[in-house]
Design a protein around this motif. Structure first.
Motif, PDB file in Angstrom:
ATOM      1  N   VAL A   1       1.012  -1.160   0.158  1.00 32.13           N
ATOM      2  CA  VAL A   1      -0.426  -0.227   0.380  1.00 32.13           C
ATOM      3  C   VAL A   1       0.786   1.245  -0.353  1.00 32.13           C
ATOM      4  CG1 VAL A   1      -1.794   1.408   1.518  1.00 32.13           C
ATOM      5  CG2 VAL A   1      -1.871  -1.206   1.213  1.00 32.13           C
ATOM      6  N   VAL A   2       0.275   1.912  -1.464  1.00 27.86           N
ATOM      7  CA  VAL A   2       2.242   2.866  -1.461  1.00 27.86           C
ATOM      8  C   VAL A   2       0.958   4.022  -1.736  1.00 27.86           C
ATOM      9  CG1 VAL A   2       4.051   3.216  -2.434  1.00 27.86           C
ATOM     10  CG2 VAL A   2       3.510   0.912  -1.744  1.00 27.86           C
ATOM     11  N   PRO A   3       1.235   5.141  -0.626  1.00 27.34           N
ATOM     12  CA  PRO A   3       0.594   6.682  -0.961  1.00 27.34           C
ATOM     13  C   PRO A   3       1.460   7.225  -1.962  1.00 27.34           C
ATOM     14  CG  PRO A   3       1.496   6.801   1.019  1.00 27.34           C
ATOM     15  CD  PRO A   3       1.920   5.161   0.838  1.00 27.34           C
ATOM     16  N   LEU A   4       1.910   7.542  -2.746  1.00 28.15           N
ATOM     17  CA  LEU A   4       2.360   8.729  -3.845  1.00 28.15           C
ATOM     18  C   LEU A   4       2.670   9.732  -3.823  1.00 28.15           C
ATOM     19  CD1 LEU A   4       4.047   7.816  -6.625  1.00 28.15           C
ATOM     20  CD2 LEU A   4       1.881   9.257  -7.524  1.00 28.15           C
ATOM     21  N   PRO A   5       3.345  10.651  -3.058  1.00 27.28           N
ATOM     22  CA  PRO A   5       3.992  11.950  -2.979  1.00 27.28           C
ATOM     23  C   PRO A   5       2.645  12.882  -3.261  1.00 27.28           C
ATOM     24  CG  PRO A   5       5.552  10.788  -2.011  1.00 27.28           C
ATOM     25  CD  PRO A   5       4.595   9.906  -2.657  1.00 27.28           C
ATOM     26  N   PRO A   6       1.492  13.659  -3.179  1.00 30.05           N
ATOM     27  CA  PRO A   6       1.383  14.508  -3.675  1.00 30.05           C
ATOM     28  C   PRO A   6       3.108  15.196  -4.989  1.00 30.05           C
ATOM     29  CG  PRO A   6       0.202  14.763  -2.343  1.00 30.05           C
ATOM     30  CD  PRO A   6       1.558  14.421  -1.360  1.00 30.05           C
ATOM     31  N   GLY A   7       2.553  15.680  -6.405  1.00 30.81           N
ATOM     32  CA  GLY A   7       3.898  16.447  -6.587  1.00 30.81           C
ATOM     33  C   GLY A   7       4.416  15.464  -7.534  1.00 30.81           C
ATOM     34  N   THR A   8       4.281  14.426  -7.090  1.00 28.55           N
ATOM     35  CA  THR A   8       6.332  13.707  -7.673  1.00 28.55           C
ATOM     36  C   THR A   8       6.074  13.792  -9.578  1.00 28.55           C
ATOM     37  OG1 THR A   8       5.252  12.018  -5.411  1.00 28.55           O
ATOM     38  CG2 THR A   8       6.612  11.324  -8.139  1.00 28.55           C
ATOM     39  N   PRO A   9       6.743  14.118  -9.207  1.00 29.53           N
ATOM     40  CA  PRO A   9       7.303  14.190 -11.089  1.00 29.53           C
ATOM     41  C   PRO A   9       7.112  12.796 -11.907  1.00 29.53           C
ATOM     42  CG  PRO A   9       8.991  15.107 -10.326  1.00 29.53           C
ATOM     43  CD  PRO A   9       8.709  14.027  -8.927  1.00 29.53           C
ATOM     44  N   TYR A  10       5.774  13.031 -13.082  1.00 33.61           N
ATOM     45  CA  TYR A  10       5.491  12.183 -13.501  1.00 33.61           C
ATOM     46  C   TYR A  10       6.521  10.548 -13.659  1.00 33.61           C
ATOM     47  CZ  TYR A  10       3.042   9.374 -17.055  1.00 33.61           C
ATOM     48  OH  TYR A  10       2.268   8.402 -17.870  1.00 33.61           O
ATOM     49  N   GLU A  11       7.886  11.256 -13.965  1.00 35.96           N
ATOM     50  CA  GLU A  11       9.000  10.191 -14.675  1.00 35.96           C
ATOM     51  C   GLU A  11       9.119   9.635 -13.132  1.00 35.96           C
ATOM     52  OE1 GLU A  11       8.794  13.677 -15.120  1.00 35.96           O
ATOM     53  OE2 GLU A  11      10.684  14.492 -14.118  1.00 35.96           O
ATOM     54  N   ARG A  12       8.761   9.942 -12.225  1.00 37.16           N
ATOM     55  CA  ARG A  12       9.344   9.017 -10.874  1.00 37.16           C
ATOM     56  C   ARG A  12       8.318   8.743 -10.064  1.00 37.16           C
ATOM     57  NH1 ARG A  12      13.652  12.624  -8.476  1.00 37.16           N
ATOM     58  NH2 ARG A  12      15.461  13.400  -9.958  1.00 37.16           N
ATOM     59  N   GLN A  13       6.997   8.658 -10.465  1.00 33.32           N
ATOM     60  CA  GLN A  13       5.769   8.325 -10.383  1.00 33.32           C
ATOM     61  C   GLN A  13       5.625   6.113 -10.473  1.00 33.32           C
ATOM     62  OE1 GLN A  13       1.977  10.196 -11.296  1.00 33.32           O
ATOM     63  NE2 GLN A  13       2.930  12.048 -11.055  1.00 33.32           N
ATOM     64  N   GLN A  14       4.967   5.601 -10.565  1.00 30.47           N
ATOM     65  CA  GLN A  14       4.855   4.223 -10.815  1.00 30.47           C
ATOM     66  C   GLN A  14       5.149   3.829 -10.325  1.00 30.47           C
ATOM     67  OE1 GLN A  14       1.508   3.824 -14.042  1.00 30.47           O
ATOM     68  NE2 GLN A  14       2.390   6.263 -14.802  1.00 30.47           N
ATOM     69  N   PHE A  15       6.229   2.687 -11.160  1.00 20.85           N
ATOM     70  CA  PHE A  15       7.252   1.859 -10.092  1.00 20.85           C
ATOM     71  C   PHE A  15       8.815   2.505 -10.157  1.00 20.85           C
ATOM     72  CE2 PHE A  15       5.047  -1.173 -13.635  1.00 20.85           C
ATOM     73  CZ  PHE A  15       4.611  -2.174 -12.609  1.00 20.85           C
ATOM     74  N   HIS A  16       8.320   3.989 -10.623  1.00 20.39           N
ATOM     75  CA  HIS A  16      10.503   4.303  -9.787  1.00 20.39           C
ATOM     76  C   HIS A  16       9.547   4.242  -8.821  1.00 20.39           C
ATOM     77  CE1 HIS A  16      13.465   7.424  -9.971  1.00 20.39           C
ATOM     78  NE2 HIS A  16      13.411   7.304 -10.973  1.00 20.39           N
ATOM     79  N   ALA A  17       8.271   4.560  -8.143  1.00 18.92           N
ATOM     80  CA  ALA A  17       8.457   5.349  -7.085  1.00 18.92           C
ATOM     81  C   ALA A  17       8.575   3.618  -6.296  1.00 18.92           C
ATOM     82  CB  ALA A  17       6.517   6.059  -7.037  1.00 18.92           C
ATOM     83  N   LEU A  18       8.131   3.046  -6.699  1.00 16.88           N
ATOM     84  CA  LEU A  18       8.354   1.750  -5.110  1.00 16.88           C
ATOM     85  C   LEU A  18      10.073   0.973  -5.527  1.00 16.88           C
ATOM     86  CD1 LEU A  18       5.148   0.220  -7.131  1.00 16.88           C
ATOM     87  CD2 LEU A  18       4.848   0.626  -4.920  1.00 16.88           C
ATOM     88  N   MET A  19      10.160   1.507  -6.513  1.00 13.97           N
ATOM     89  CA  MET A  19      12.114   0.672  -6.394  1.00 13.97           C
ATOM     90  C   MET A  19      12.588   1.534  -5.841  1.00 13.97           C
ATOM     91  SD  MET A  19      12.439   0.017 -10.943  1.00 13.97           S
ATOM     92  CE  MET A  19      13.592  -0.487 -10.596  1.00 13.97           C
ATOM     93  N   ALA A  20      13.385   0.756  -4.847  1.00 17.31           N
ATOM     94  CA  ALA A  20      14.353   1.244  -4.191  1.00 17.31           C
ATOM     95  C   ALA A  20      15.774   0.910  -4.587  1.00 17.31           C
ATOM     96  CB  ALA A  20      14.732  -0.654  -2.851  1.00 17.31           C
ATOM     97  N   GLU A  21      16.306   1.249  -5.811  1.00 19.05           N
ATOM     98  CA  GLU A  21      17.468   0.848  -6.534  1.00 19.05           C
ATOM     99  C   GLU A  21      17.101   2.106  -6.586  1.00 19.05           C
ATOM    100  OE1 GLU A  21      15.399  -1.200  -7.398  1.00 19.05           O
ATOM    101  OE2 GLU A  21      16.028  -3.507  -7.808  1.00 19.05           O
ATOM    102  N   HIS A  22      16.217   3.015  -7.116  1.00 20.30           N
ATOM    103  CA  HIS A  22      16.623   4.875  -6.435  1.00 20.30           C
ATOM    104  C   HIS A  22      16.257   4.934  -5.076  1.00 20.30           C
ATOM    105  CE1 HIS A  22      15.414   3.809 -11.258  1.00 20.30           C
ATOM    106  NE2 HIS A  22      14.297   3.597 -10.760  1.00 20.30           N
ATOM    107  N   GLY A  23      17.016   4.606  -3.994  1.00 20.05           N
ATOM    108  CA  GLY A  23      16.979   4.645  -2.917  1.00 20.05           C
ATOM    109  C   GLY A  23      15.480   4.640  -1.946  1.00 20.05           C
ATOM    110  N   VAL A  24      15.557   4.430  -0.534  1.00 21.96           N
ATOM    111  CA  VAL A  24      14.806   4.219   0.551  1.00 21.96           C
ATOM    112  C   VAL A  24      14.789   5.540   1.367  1.00 21.96           C
ATOM    113  CG1 VAL A  24      14.729   1.727   0.585  1.00 21.96           C
ATOM    114  CG2 VAL A  24      16.724   2.823   1.151  1.00 21.96           C
ATOM    115  N   LEU A  25      14.031   5.707   2.155  1.00 20.77           N
ATOM    116  CA  LEU A  25      13.410   7.177   2.678  1.00 20.77           C
ATOM    117  C   LEU A  25      14.537   6.634   4.456  1.00 20.77           C
ATOM    118  CD1 LEU A  25       9.912   8.308   2.692  1.00 20.77           C
ATOM    119  CD2 LEU A  25      12.183   9.002   1.287  1.00 20.77           C
ATOM    120  N   ALA A  26      15.538   7.232   4.765  1.00 21.20           N
ATOM    121  CA  ALA A  26      16.305   6.774   6.300  1.00 21.20           C
ATOM    122  C   ALA A  26      14.959   7.315   7.254  1.00 21.20           C
ATOM    123  CB  ALA A  26      17.625   7.636   6.071  1.00 21.20           C
ATOM    124  N   LEU A  27      13.921   7.183   6.693  1.00 21.50           N
ATOM    125  CA  LEU A  27      13.255   7.347   8.706  1.00 21.50           C
ATOM    126  C   LEU A  27      13.853   6.921   9.924  1.00 21.50           C
ATOM    127  CD1 LEU A  27      10.808   7.914   6.643  1.00 21.50           C
ATOM    128  CD2 LEU A  27       8.710   6.244   7.841  1.00 21.50           C
TER     129      LEU A  27
END
Ligand SMILES: [Zn+2]
Length: 165
Positions: free
Chosen positions: A120-146
């Motif tokens: 269950v993945v809430p896409l942040p508002p304003g995410t550039p189109y090219e960083r949406q969908q699978f790009h937004a899911l892929m840890a290969e593009h980094g993860v959040l350090a909470l």
């Protein structure tokens, strides 16, 4: 929540998921993960914050039972009960985390992370189109350090939203 994505140790992650014991069964058993990150538990299903979130508010939903195939291992009733939990959790996440839309999907592999789980993945508002969908899911593009505290606070807010449904 404005958090930067940072690189993760993908090789180490792949080694762990392909050689360690099932991480979802471990959470169900009260094992290795932080119990404070659990947002929902009805004794048959469990939902918890992703350990490697690519967006803020990323939650996984699973049946307790170790099943590996999302349709062929579940009867229709059991599948729909799981979907009801996915729905409730997604509504709670939407109540807590601003999102442009919510992605809901089942991934995993027989070669690692085999236990059925829904993302269950809430896409942040304003995410550039090219960083949406699978790009937004892929840890290969980094993860959040909470921080642990940030994760606990987020989980508590989602639990609270679930409690008020
Ligand atoms: Zn399992």
């Amino acid at each position: 929540m404005d958090l930067e994505r940072v690189p993760m140790d993908l090789d180490g992650y792949v080694r762990r998921v392909r050689s360690g014991r099932c991480f979802i069964c471990a959470i169900v058993a009260g094992g290795s993960e932080d119990p404070h990150d659990v947002v929902f538990d009805d004794g048959e299903h469990i939902a918890f914050l992703s350990r490697y979130p690519t967006v803020y508010g990323y939650v996984l939903v699973s049946p307790y039972r170790h099943v590996e195939h999302i349709v062929r291992d579940l009867g229709e009733e059991e599948y729909l009960q799981l979907q009801a939990v996915v729905y409730r959790v997604a509504r709670a996440v939407e109540a807590v985390v601003p999102s442009e839309r919510t992605y809901v999907l089942s991934l995993g592999s027989q070669q690692g992370n085999a236990h059925v789980h829904w993302h269950v993945v809430p896409l942040p508002p304003g995410t550039p189109y090219e960083r949406q969908q699978f790009h937004a899911l892929m840890a290969e593009h980094g993860v959040l350090a909470l921080s642990t505290e940030q994760s606990r606070q987020l989980a508590a807010r989602i639990r609270s939203a679930l409690g008020s449904q």
